[in-house]
Design a protein around this motif. Structure first.
Motif, PDB file in Angstrom:
ATOM      1  N   ILE A  93      41.558  46.331  46.194  1.00 40.95           N
ATOM      2  CA  ILE A  93      40.464  47.066  46.952  1.00 40.95           C
ATOM      3  C   ILE A  93      40.544  48.370  46.297  1.00 40.95           C
ATOM      4  O   ILE A  93      41.302  49.119  46.224  1.00 40.95           O
ATOM      5  CB  ILE A  93      40.689  47.117  48.613  1.00 40.95           C
ATOM      6  N   ASP A  94      39.099  48.844  45.983  1.00 43.68           N
ATOM      7  CA  ASP A  94      38.918  50.278  45.460  1.00 43.68           C
ATOM      8  C   ASP A  94      37.945  50.931  46.384  1.00 43.68           C
ATOM      9  O   ASP A  94      36.798  50.223  46.452  1.00 43.68           O
ATOM     10  CB  ASP A  94      38.542  50.454  44.054  1.00 43.68           C
ATOM     11  N   LEU A 107      34.715  48.607  45.836  1.00 41.57           N
ATOM     12  CA  LEU A 107      34.751  47.297  44.931  1.00 41.57           C
ATOM     13  C   LEU A 107      36.054  46.679  45.604  1.00 41.57           C
ATOM     14  O   LEU A 107      36.978  47.114  45.898  1.00 41.57           O
ATOM     15  CB  LEU A 107      34.956  47.559  43.525  1.00 41.57           C
ATOM     16  N   ARG A 108      35.818  45.222  45.826  1.00 39.96           N
ATOM     17  CA  ARG A 108      36.895  44.485  46.538  1.00 39.96           C
ATOM     18  C   ARG A 108      37.034  43.058  45.679  1.00 39.96           C
ATOM     19  O   ARG A 108      36.030  42.528  45.739  1.00 39.96           O
ATOM     20  CB  ARG A 108      36.793  44.279  48.220  1.00 39.96           C
ATOM     21  N   PHE A 460      33.235  41.907  45.096  1.00 39.99           N
ATOM     22  CA  PHE A 460      32.213  42.297  46.168  1.00 39.99           C
ATOM     23  C   PHE A 460      32.039  43.758  46.173  1.00 39.99           C
ATOM     24  O   PHE A 460      33.000  44.466  46.340  1.00 39.99           O
ATOM     25  CB  PHE A 460      32.783  41.871  47.672  1.00 39.99           C
ATOM     26  N   GLN A 461      30.664  44.408  45.873  1.00 42.59           N
ATOM     27  CA  GLN A 461      30.529  45.660  45.646  1.00 42.59           C
ATOM     28  C   GLN A 461      29.660  46.134  46.973  1.00 42.59           C
ATOM     29  O   GLN A 461      28.564  45.681  47.056  1.00 42.59           O
ATOM     30  CB  GLN A 461      29.665  45.775  44.284  1.00 42.59           C
TER      31      GLN A 461
ATOM     32  N   GLY B 412      30.372  36.628  38.920  1.00 40.79           N
ATOM     33  CA  GLY B 412      31.517  37.457  38.891  1.00 40.79           C
ATOM     34  C   GLY B 412      31.879  38.461  39.917  1.00 40.79           C
ATOM     35  O   GLY B 412      32.828  39.144  40.378  1.00 40.79           O
ATOM     36  N   ARG B 413      30.527  39.367  39.924  1.00 38.54           N
ATOM     37  CA  ARG B 413      30.442  40.463  40.937  1.00 38.54           C
ATOM     38  C   ARG B 413      29.272  39.904  41.921  1.00 38.54           C
ATOM     39  O   ARG B 413      28.082  40.027  41.281  1.00 38.54           O
ATOM     40  CB  ARG B 413      30.211  41.511  40.174  1.00 38.54           C
ATOM     41  N   LEU B 414      29.362  40.350  43.176  1.00 39.17           N
ATOM     42  CA  LEU B 414      28.190  40.134  44.147  1.00 39.17           C
ATOM     43  C   LEU B 414      28.017  41.467  44.751  1.00 39.17           C
ATOM     44  O   LEU B 414      28.982  41.927  45.475  1.00 39.17           O
ATOM     45  CB  LEU B 414      28.461  38.919  45.121  1.00 39.17           C
ATOM     46  N   LEU B 415      26.782  41.964  44.416  1.00 39.44           N
ATOM     47  CA  LEU B 415      26.353  43.479  44.994  1.00 39.44           C
ATOM     48  C   LEU B 415      25.781  43.141  46.066  1.00 39.44           C
ATOM     49  O   LEU B 415      24.745  42.452  46.649  1.00 39.44           O
ATOM     50  CB  LEU B 415      25.602  44.119  44.105  1.00 39.44           C
ATOM     51  N   PHE B 416      26.116  44.149  47.405  1.00 40.67           N
ATOM     52  CA  PHE B 416      25.170  44.385  48.466  1.00 40.67           C
ATOM     53  C   PHE B 416      24.592  45.682  48.223  1.00 40.67           C
ATOM     54  O   PHE B 416      25.110  46.790  48.317  1.00 40.67           O
ATOM     55  CB  PHE B 416      26.181  44.408  49.780  1.00 40.67           C
ATOM     56  N   ASN B 417      23.166  45.426  47.912  1.00 34.74           N
ATOM     57  CA  ASN B 417      22.294  46.416  47.534  1.00 34.74           C
ATOM     58  C   ASN B 417      22.731  47.253  46.205  1.00 34.74           C
ATOM     59  O   ASN B 417      23.723  46.729  45.579  1.00 34.74           O
ATOM     60  CB  ASN B 417      22.263  47.415  48.809  1.00 34.74           C
ATOM     61  N   CYS B 426      37.714  50.003  37.245  1.00 30.43           N
ATOM     62  CA  CYS B 426      38.822  49.988  38.160  1.00 30.43           C
ATOM     63  C   CYS B 426      39.412  48.775  38.246  1.00 30.43           C
ATOM     64  O   CYS B 426      38.970  47.613  37.992  1.00 30.43           O
ATOM     65  CB  CYS B 426      38.357  50.520  39.355  1.00 30.43           C
ATOM     66  N   SER B 428      39.590  46.825  40.678  1.00 31.23           N
ATOM     67  CA  SER B 428      38.990  45.760  41.469  1.00 31.23           C
ATOM     68  C   SER B 428      37.611  45.139  40.778  1.00 31.23           C
ATOM     69  O   SER B 428      36.857  44.257  41.367  1.00 31.23           O
ATOM     70  CB  SER B 428      38.425  46.200  42.966  1.00 31.23           C
ATOM     71  N   MET B 429      37.312  45.769  39.672  1.00 29.38           N
ATOM     72  CA  MET B 429      36.025  45.393  39.010  1.00 29.38           C
ATOM     73  C   MET B 429      36.425  43.859  38.533  1.00 29.38           C
ATOM     74  O   MET B 429      37.565  43.489  38.146  1.00 29.38           O
ATOM     75  CB  MET B 429      35.583  46.455  37.722  1.00 29.38           C
TER      76      MET B 429
END
Lengths: 493, 493
Positions: A93-94, A107-108, A460-461, B412-417, B426, B428-429
């Motif tokens: 978790i960042d 970011l998690r 998850f961002q 690989g990365r799921l953004l909420f907005n 970082c 967590s990326m």
């Protein structure tokens, strides 16, 4: 009795596995661990029918099978234990830094299952590396449904184990798509599974030929997928001078015991021994010869393996660089394997690639070197191995830093004395080595680190806390290890 | 000025890399971290010549390059920071239990470098993903020498960066074989590197065509090796109803800014936007059209990329399911890219695979759906992505659990907005997603977890304490995290 599963049925089972994967995603690691304990209990409660079936199908002795059953139960329980602290999920978790330029988002990241996994059972461990073995346990721990192709050598054993898993699933209220049991004898049946678009990973324990074929198939799919194939090894033992001189007779007994254990049918069987010429090597050879001559042939897992052992031995002995040192005085009959020790020298080994091929069975090749320089050349020539053993005193090791350095690049497990057979199930075990021992030396197939083979990370961002998976919520409801702003902790945020 | 490196010279450099690998094995993580700080300082101290060269070679603006240089320096420093606590080495110790049956040996495992790594620099990040970029930094952190093939698009920039690394190596007393800089313009030059037996891993950022070719080559070697290819993505944005209705004009501005940032030349450029038909989508389109029409064409990285952008746009617009929604009123001249928005509907996207292809540049495709069911079908149709963005309110998300569930399997990365451009460096990326976004979704190429791509485990069985690597000695002289008898700790034993 066990009919080949039709392609239509395979498709149906794989659709079920894909559905079960979606279901598994919604259940926590605690739930998965509970399921694994239930499966372990179910296997533990299987009656004598299991041992009897396996004895009939594999010719392995009762005591060995009873031990292997206990090991299998332990695998399920210990992988579930490790799963619970969540370390294998590598949660990170960042937290956001809004006034950074540009603003740092929240970011998690955590590891999630990759999807349905096809497992090919091994012939030589009908319990621990087959139907309910380590690959199946680690895939389910990772949240991945398993499609298991039963090994044709022990279909009844496989079916009893499959029933145990399926009844645990049913009793605990999990979808049966989490585990599917498939019969298929042909290469095509295996290829159909590996090429199926719903399959996301493959685990295999067996021959180089078989494992490499699956690896190649998986890489030529439209969407390539990983194949974790453990393809065997010659597990060299380097006997260094001071150690060899200590008690060559004892050492010969130890080596012979490991070489002939289970009729030599272990991936970690020490098929090659490298030492420097001289009186102590002669004494070792003499003692070894006595033991091997008195050894008794025994039934191998099945006739195919016994026939392959026989023809591989023959091929090895037909190489001009190889001579026979000792063979069992009682000759093998069909289906049996008799121990045999051959000899060559470093020059022979270096000039003929074939001498580095595995002969699966109780076969050992003694490589005599003129000096340490020879030994280094042999070490450099080795392909990737599951294990390498240094039979050595501390002084031996301190005198050979280069040898140790080279051997580290060639194996997954490096032993200081002892013998490589006996693969402890624990977090520190590495069962996997540079190619061709395995197709991917970055992973192990024994010990709970085997779980991570079937995981991939997702980040998850900027997600609101309430919508995150439990593993990543501020309050850390599962109490798992997480690295929060670069600090490893079980604390909440 | 920059002559193609001959094959003889490549062989010489790779031999040097293999030697440097043996040297690196003997140095601790603390030493490697110190070297990385020195390299970071050296890059930080490069004068305006670096920015000038990169501006000339890539057409990227000064401010962007100054920022990217700082990011590059930060990568070296932050990966070194993370290396020091040793967490990435996954050290595990299981102490012996002699009175267990059979006795449990002492087993200790840690991650070690795999060997020399070939890195192919990316065109679109001449600092952060090229010569001294994240792949190089993470390989050296892992103890692996790097052989860097300079990107033909920015040879002078590459050479200045290479000189910085080499002079840091020299000043700090490390062998120069740790970093080699190779010039080669042809596919054959790249293939020679990937097929070379001394190379143990490959990192690449670029096109699908290029990455997949390297992946296939590496898998057909006698000893297959891993290829970490980041091959781009269309990074879909799913705009959910409540969110879209909030302020379609604002959202259009945000989307347009991300789409046209850096002339659209980001792996995480949001090339597809999916939304449900209706008044708010119309308002969004209208606002977007105004912004795009007023946008200015700008120079792309090089003419090859501009030409590819132009022909890929043309090909997309020639599909019968696609219409033009908006294009920049100022037309592009050669070497430039002008923003363009096209439109289709869910039925169009589902019927034509080509609509899911990446158009590298400031190109967006708006996919209008009749309803949520349409959106789910589009989600299911997607191939693997680096990122997927949900433009949503919390209520939107709670109403679409299935959509979120499907999308998790696709990226690989799921953004909420927010927008996917901007890849925070970082822990967590996650920069890497299911195929074809990358060749191996289990790893990231951004953030210090990138280091583990170049590590593999080795276990030491029954080694005397004094002969173990420092990381595994009882006293824990490096003070790193280790899991001792299943408990994570920095304590000594």
């Amino acid at each position: 009795m066990y009919k080949e599963t039709t392609q239509d049925k395979v498709d149906e089972l794989l659709n079920g596995a894909a559905e079960a994967f979606q279901y598994l995603k919604k259940r926590s690691i605690k739930d998965r661990a509970a399921l694994m304990y239930a499966i372990a209990d179910k296997i533990a409660s299987l009656g004598p029918e299991l041992i009897t079936a396996a004895m009939e199908e594999t010719s392995l002795p009762e005591a060995r099978l009873v031990g292997e059953k206990a090991r299998t139960v332990f695998q399920w329980r210990s992988y579930a234990d490790r799963l619970k602290d969540g370390a294998c999920l590598s949660a990170r978790i960042d937290t956001a830094i809004p006034d950074k330029t540009p603003p740092k988002p929240d970011l998690r990241k955590l590891m999630v299952g990759v999807g349905p996994v096809v497992v090919f059972g091994a012939s030589n461990f009908p319990f621990a590396f087959s139907t309910a073995g380590g690959d199946t346990a680690s895939a389910i721990a990772a949240g991945c449904p398993v499609v298991l192709k039963a090994h044709p050598g022990h279909l009844k054993t496989s079916s009893l184990m499959a029933d145990a898993i399926l009844s645990a699933l049913k009793e605990e209220g999990w979808p049966e798509g989490i585990f599917s049991h498939i019969y298929g004898n042909s290469n095509e049946a295996g290829a159909y599974l590996v090429k199926h678009p719903l399959v996301k990973s493959v685990a295999f324990t067996g021959s180089f030929h078989g494992g490499k074929a699956l690896f190649d198939l998986a890489n030529t799919r439209e969407e390539p997928i990983p194949v974790f194939a453990e393809m065997g090894s010659i597990n060299p033992v380097f006997a260094l001078p001071e150690k060899l001189a200590t008690n060559p007779q004892d050492f010969a007994a130890q080596y012979a015991a490991s070489l002939t254990l289970g009729v030599g049918q272990f991936c970690t069987n020490p098929g090659v021994l490298v030492a420097i010429k001289g009186e102590t090597l002669d004494a070792f050879k003499k003692a070894l010869t006595g033991i091997i001559q008195g050894s008794l042939p025994a039934n191998m897992l099945h006739k195919g393996i016994a026939n392959a052992y026989s023809s591989n031995k023959e091929k090895m002995l037909s190489q001009k660089e190889v001579t026979v040192l000792a063979s069992a005085e009682n000759k093998e009959i069909e289906g049996q394997g008799a121990a045999l020790i051959a000899a060559t020298d470093a020059a022979g080994l270096l000039s003929n690639e074939h001498l580095l091929e595995e002969v699966f069975g109780p076969f050992g090749l003694i490589v005599s070197c003129n000096d340490v320089a020879d030994m280094l050349l042999v070490a450099k020539k080795l392909k990737g191995q599951l294990t390498i053993t240094l039979a050595a005193t501390e002084a031996d090791i301190r005198q050979q830093p280069e040898l140790v350095n080279i051997l580290q690049d060639k194996c997954g497990r490096l032993l200081f004395n002892g013998m490589p057979t006996g693969v402890e199930v624990c977090l520190s075990m590495q069962h996997g080595g540079p190619f061709p021992a395995t197709t991917d030396s970055r992973f192990t197939s024994v010990g709970s680190d085997a779980i991570v083979r079937f995981l991939r990370p997702i980040a998850f961002q900027n997600w609101p806390d309430g919508l995150l998976p439990d593993e990543l919520k501020n309050s850390n409801p599962l109490g798992i290890y997480r690295t929060v702003d670069n600090v490893l902790t079980k604390e909440s945020i």
